[in-house]
Design an enzyme around this catalytic site. Sequence first.
Site, PDB file in Angstrom:
ATOM      1  N   HIS A 153       0.827  -1.213   0.000  1.00  0.00           N
ATOM      2  CA  HIS A 153       0.000   0.000   0.000  1.00  0.00           C
ATOM      3  C   HIS A 153       0.866   1.270   0.000  1.00  0.00           C
ATOM      4  CE1 HIS A 153      -0.338  -0.620   4.687  1.00  0.00           C
ATOM      5  NE2 HIS A 153       0.751   0.070   4.400  1.00  0.00           N
ATOM      6  N   HIS A 211      -1.524   5.158   9.628  1.00  0.00           N
ATOM      7  CA  HIS A 211      -0.245   5.870   9.662  1.00  0.00           C
ATOM      8  C   HIS A 211      -0.428   7.215  10.366  1.00  0.00           C
ATOM      9  CE1 HIS A 211      -0.112   3.026   6.298  1.00  0.00           C
ATOM     10  NE2 HIS A 211       1.189   2.966   6.474  1.00  0.00           N
ATOM     11  N   HIS A 218      11.003  -3.216   3.081  1.00  0.00           N
ATOM     12  CA  HIS A 218      11.345  -1.798   2.941  1.00  0.00           C
ATOM     13  C   HIS A 218      11.760  -1.234   4.286  1.00  0.00           C
ATOM     14  CE1 HIS A 218       7.093  -1.634   4.090  1.00  0.00           C
ATOM     15  NE2 HIS A 218       7.101  -0.325   4.199  1.00  0.00           N
ATOM     16  N   GLU A 221       5.087  -5.212   8.291  1.00  0.00           N
ATOM     17  CA  GLU A 221       3.722  -5.081   7.776  1.00  0.00           C
ATOM     18  C   GLU A 221       3.210  -6.377   7.159  1.00  0.00           C
ATOM     19  OE1 GLU A 221       3.749  -0.293   6.705  1.00  0.00           O
ATOM     20  OE2 GLU A 221       3.681  -1.769   5.089  1.00  0.00           O
TER      21      GLU A 221
END
Length: 280
Positions: A12, A59, A193, A240
């Site tokens: 996402h 977030h 990431h 995640e």
Amino acid sequence: MARITNGLATSHVPAIGVAMDLGKTDEPYWQPLFAGYDWTRQWLAQTKPDVIILVYNDHASAFDMKIIPTFAIGCGERFKPADEGWGPRPVPNVIGHPELAWHIAQSLILDEFDMTIINEMDVDHGLTVPLSACFGALPEWPAKVIPLAVNVVTYPPPTGNRCWALGEAIARAVASFPEDLNVQVWGTGGMSHQLQGPRAGLINREWDNRFLDGMVGDSDHLRRIPHIEYLRETGSEGIEMVMWLIMRGALGPATRALHRHYHVPASNTAVGHIVLEPVT
């Protein structure tokens, strides 16, 4: 009865939404990434899910350091796109399914999962980017969406095993809902990431693809990956991927892959995408 027919997982990355909103999807940098969603858009137009249980992480849009629920389920009728500092994305409001959401919340809590129930919240790119990538730019989303937010922002996040077990409990909850509904579960976030520090920009293609391999078939070994392995191998934000395991757990003992896509980089991030169906 309601039934979970398929599972879908996707990254996402916020820049994916920006590229769509600014009309950059055909540019050479972005075209290979979006090409991996062409199959999915056609497939969704044929399968027509009634409800999507969309697992994502907030977030700092709905939650901040004042309150960080491990698992939160959105039971409201409507969720607006969040303003993440540059205005809300120009995408439709998310329409919920309160009846099913409340049923799932009750079932999960009685199944001994401590859920936070949210009736009002704005949803950020963690939820809207997967909808955009998989459905395209539309005046309204073609399915109702139940947001399920997971804390993978601050330590300690839930274990992969707990996420997988939550998926199994969601499957039991959906199966006990009396309305005839085609339900899909989407897991979002990842893949490898890291956004800060000396390892910023870390991408581990080999590990990511082993994880994608593990989503298919009858093995449940992914649920036993420890936090430290995600951190070491996939960067500080690779955790995640435990949200994908909620989707995988909801599909039952075995799965078959219908579509798979992997692309790097997208804003210094690895993008993974897979569509699964349960094998009964």
